[in-house]
Scaffold this motif. Sequence first.
Motif, PDB file in Angstrom:
ATOM      1  N   LEU A  77       0.915  -1.216  -0.102  1.00  0.00           N
ATOM      2  CA  LEU A  77       0.180  -0.193  -0.199  1.00  0.00           C
ATOM      3  C   LEU A  77       0.739   1.336  -0.055  1.00  0.00           C
ATOM      4  N   ASP A  78       1.894   1.202   0.846  1.00  0.00           N
ATOM      5  CA  ASP A  78       2.857   2.385   0.982  1.00  0.00           C
ATOM      6  C   ASP A  78       3.525   2.713  -0.508  1.00  0.00           C
ATOM      7  N   ALA A  79       3.797   1.886  -1.340  1.00  0.00           N
ATOM      8  CA  ALA A  79       4.540   1.828  -2.524  1.00  0.00           C
ATOM      9  C   ALA A  79       3.803   2.641  -3.483  1.00  0.00           C
ATOM     10  N   VAL A  80       2.455   2.506  -3.597  1.00  0.00           N
ATOM     11  CA  VAL A  80       1.422   3.206  -4.357  1.00  0.00           C
ATOM     12  C   VAL A  80       1.322   4.620  -3.792  1.00  0.00           C
ATOM     13  N   ALA A  93       3.500  -2.754  -7.415  1.00  0.00           N
ATOM     14  CA  ALA A  93       2.670  -2.925  -6.193  1.00  0.00           C
ATOM     15  C   ALA A  93       1.113  -3.332  -6.500  1.00  0.00           C
ATOM     16  N   ILE A  94       0.693  -2.576  -7.390  1.00  0.00           N
ATOM     17  CA  ILE A  94      -0.597  -2.913  -7.929  1.00  0.00           C
ATOM     18  C   ILE A  94      -0.905  -4.126  -8.402  1.00  0.00           C
ATOM     19  N   ARG A  95       0.224  -4.411  -9.518  1.00  0.00           N
ATOM     20  CA  ARG A  95       0.240  -5.558 -10.087  1.00  0.00           C
ATOM     21  C   ARG A  95       0.248  -6.956  -8.977  1.00  0.00           C
ATOM     22  N   ARG A  96       0.915  -6.546  -7.966  1.00  0.00           N
ATOM     23  CA  ARG A  96       1.097  -7.752  -6.953  1.00  0.00           C
ATOM     24  C   ARG A  96      -0.180  -8.034  -6.225  1.00  0.00           C
ATOM     25  N   MET A  97      -0.716  -6.856  -5.988  1.00  0.00           N
ATOM     26  CA  MET A  97      -2.072  -7.148  -5.346  1.00  0.00           C
ATOM     27  C   MET A  97      -2.942  -7.741  -6.159  1.00  0.00           C
ATOM     28  N   ASN A  98      -2.900  -7.316  -7.353  1.00  0.00           N
ATOM     29  CA  ASN A  98      -4.149  -7.959  -8.210  1.00  0.00           C
ATOM     30  C   ASN A  98      -3.619  -9.433  -8.546  1.00  0.00           C
ATOM     31  N   GLN A  99      -2.566  -9.919  -8.521  1.00  0.00           N
ATOM     32  CA  GLN A  99      -2.136 -11.144  -8.882  1.00  0.00           C
ATOM     33  C   GLN A  99      -2.615 -12.059  -7.339  1.00  0.00           C
ATOM     34  N   MET A 100      -2.361 -11.441  -6.412  1.00  0.00           N
ATOM     35  CA  MET A 100      -2.723 -12.262  -5.074  1.00  0.00           C
ATOM     36  C   MET A 100      -4.237 -12.406  -5.030  1.00  0.00           C
ATOM     37  N   HIS A 101      -4.976 -11.039  -5.257  1.00  0.00           N
ATOM     38  CA  HIS A 101      -6.414 -11.428  -4.975  1.00  0.00           C
ATOM     39  C   HIS A 101      -7.242 -12.142  -5.992  1.00  0.00           C
ATOM     40  N   ARG A 102      -6.639 -12.166  -7.271  1.00  0.00           N
ATOM     41  CA  ARG A 102      -7.354 -12.941  -8.405  1.00  0.00           C
ATOM     42  C   ARG A 102      -7.074 -14.309  -8.185  1.00  0.00           C
ATOM     43  N   SER A 103      -6.141 -14.592  -7.423  1.00  0.00           N
ATOM     44  CA  SER A 103      -5.986 -16.171  -7.012  1.00  0.00           C
ATOM     45  C   SER A 103      -6.919 -16.848  -6.286  1.00  0.00           C
ATOM     46  N   TYR A 104      -7.994 -16.022  -5.791  1.00  0.00           N
ATOM     47  CA  TYR A 104      -9.107 -16.664  -4.887  1.00  0.00           C
ATOM     48  C   TYR A 104     -10.252 -15.874  -5.299  1.00  0.00           C
ATOM     49  N   THR A 148      -9.736   5.710  -7.417  1.00  0.00           N
ATOM     50  CA  THR A 148      -8.631   5.566  -8.440  1.00  0.00           C
ATOM     51  C   THR A 148      -7.806   4.074  -7.986  1.00  0.00           C
ATOM     52  N   LEU A 149      -7.491   3.740  -6.932  1.00  0.00           N
ATOM     53  CA  LEU A 149      -6.770   2.409  -6.512  1.00  0.00           C
ATOM     54  C   LEU A 149      -7.788   1.247  -6.807  1.00  0.00           C
ATOM     55  N   GLY A 150      -9.237   1.431  -6.661  1.00  0.00           N
ATOM     56  CA  GLY A 150     -10.015   0.162  -6.720  1.00  0.00           C
ATOM     57  C   GLY A 150     -10.258   0.030  -8.340  1.00  0.00           C
ATOM     58  N   ARG A 151     -10.129   1.236  -9.199  1.00  0.00           N
ATOM     59  CA  ARG A 151     -10.078   0.979 -10.601  1.00  0.00           C
ATOM     60  C   ARG A 151      -8.991   0.129 -11.113  1.00  0.00           C
ATOM     61  N   HIS A 152      -7.909   0.652 -10.591  1.00  0.00           N
ATOM     62  CA  HIS A 152      -6.545  -0.295 -11.045  1.00  0.00           C
ATOM     63  C   HIS A 152      -6.726  -1.692 -10.528  1.00  0.00           C
ATOM     64  N   MET A 153      -7.589  -1.859  -9.571  1.00  0.00           N
ATOM     65  CA  MET A 153      -7.614  -3.296  -9.228  1.00  0.00           C
ATOM     66  C   MET A 153      -8.825  -4.104  -9.756  1.00  0.00           C
ATOM     67  N   GLY A 154      -9.310  -3.570 -10.625  1.00  0.00           N
ATOM     68  CA  GLY A 154     -10.641  -3.970 -11.276  1.00  0.00           C
ATOM     69  C   GLY A 154     -11.943  -3.891 -10.461  1.00  0.00           C
ATOM     70  N   VAL A 155     -11.993  -3.146  -9.404  1.00  0.00           N
ATOM     71  CA  VAL A 155     -13.277  -2.965  -8.572  1.00  0.00           C
ATOM     72  C   VAL A 155     -14.365  -2.290  -9.391  1.00  0.00           C
ATOM     73  N   GLY A 293       2.382   3.878 -19.967  1.00  0.00           N
ATOM     74  CA  GLY A 293       2.241   2.803 -20.853  1.00  0.00           C
ATOM     75  C   GLY A 293       1.542   1.674 -19.538  1.00  0.00           C
ATOM     76  N   PRO A 294       1.346   0.404 -20.246  1.00  0.00           N
ATOM     77  CA  PRO A 294       0.847  -0.427 -19.467  1.00  0.00           C
ATOM     78  C   PRO A 294       1.453  -1.206 -18.142  1.00  0.00           C
ATOM     79  N   ALA A 295       0.996  -1.356 -17.115  1.00  0.00           N
ATOM     80  CA  ALA A 295       1.863  -2.041 -16.170  1.00  0.00           C
ATOM     81  C   ALA A 295       2.707  -3.319 -16.579  1.00  0.00           C
ATOM     82  N   PRO A 296       3.719  -3.360 -16.043  1.00  0.00           N
ATOM     83  CA  PRO A 296       4.441  -4.696 -16.349  1.00  0.00           C
ATOM     84  C   PRO A 296       3.996  -5.720 -15.740  1.00  0.00           C
ATOM     85  N   ARG A 297       4.137  -6.858 -16.669  1.00  0.00           N
ATOM     86  CA  ARG A 297       3.669  -8.279 -16.078  1.00  0.00           C
ATOM     87  C   ARG A 297       4.736  -9.221 -15.849  1.00  0.00           C
TER      88      ARG A 297
END
Length: 297
Positions: A77-80, A93-104, A148-155, A293-297
């Motif tokens: 959260l701090d990195a964002v 940081a957003i990519r990492r949060m998305n990867q974790m949340h979308r695994s569940y 804004t954070l929520g939109r980046h996380m697909g909420v 540009g797009p977030a790195p994957r």
Amino acid sequence: MQRYDWLKQIRRLDPERDFLRIYRITAAHEFPWDITRALELALYRTYAVPRIGRLLAETAELTRRTQKRYDDTALLLDAVLEHGFDGADGRTAIRRMNQMHRSYDIGNDDMRYVLSTFVVVPQRWIDQYGWRRLSEHEKRAIAAYYRTLGRHMGVTEIPQTFEDFERFLNAYEAAHFGWDEGARKVSDATLDLMAGWYGPLAPLVRGASMALLDDMLLDAFRYEHPRPAVRTAVRGALKLRAKAVRLLPPRRRPHYARQNPEIKGYPNGFRVAELGTFPAPRAGGCPLPHADGPAPR
């Protein structure tokens, strides 16, 4: 600088356009200690929703690796906040949060609720225990930041204003707070972690922490209610602290969560890309385009 100079600067900014700048000032200059405590409480509240608390218990991240989970959550959260939505570490940081949340299997409503706690709980904490109350500019900026954070996380269907976030949070808690055995284990582990930071004072700190919980939370976890005298003493001590902080000069340099003594798992530093857990991968990454540009994957 004078004590209210940061607030004067905030009031010259546009909370819809300059929300990141405003939130950085609020969190890293004006209320770094309070924001840390408030975000701890915000995340803790989510355990009282049985679906959320049960999932966290099943992953065992907050019962077996409590300190690491605390560190990683705070640092991501701090990195964002520090690097922004278009900075390299913020995007990672957003990519990492998305990867974790979308695994569940986490529902959109639960994600909206978590976002709502990040908006509402800090305002409530600071208005009670901060050295000044949050301004309307800050409340609007914090709502815009987490929108804004929520939109980046697909909420989706994210509340738009602070008042919308607060109404959603109140209704969601009234409908969904309840008992779950796994959630209680997560709650106990979290309280033990935070009390354990203070060594021999741990029992006192745990009791003080319980005194800051409202009756809805205590009832959801089936904790006994603290005695009124204990609540009065703890809350009075925090208000005395606020009066003392008001007399201090303003913080010239920002203080981020990575500088907090509670972050104990990375004495030699860390890479944002290595924070968090790495469950079985699903489709991840940030669903929004970025200015650079797009977030790195």
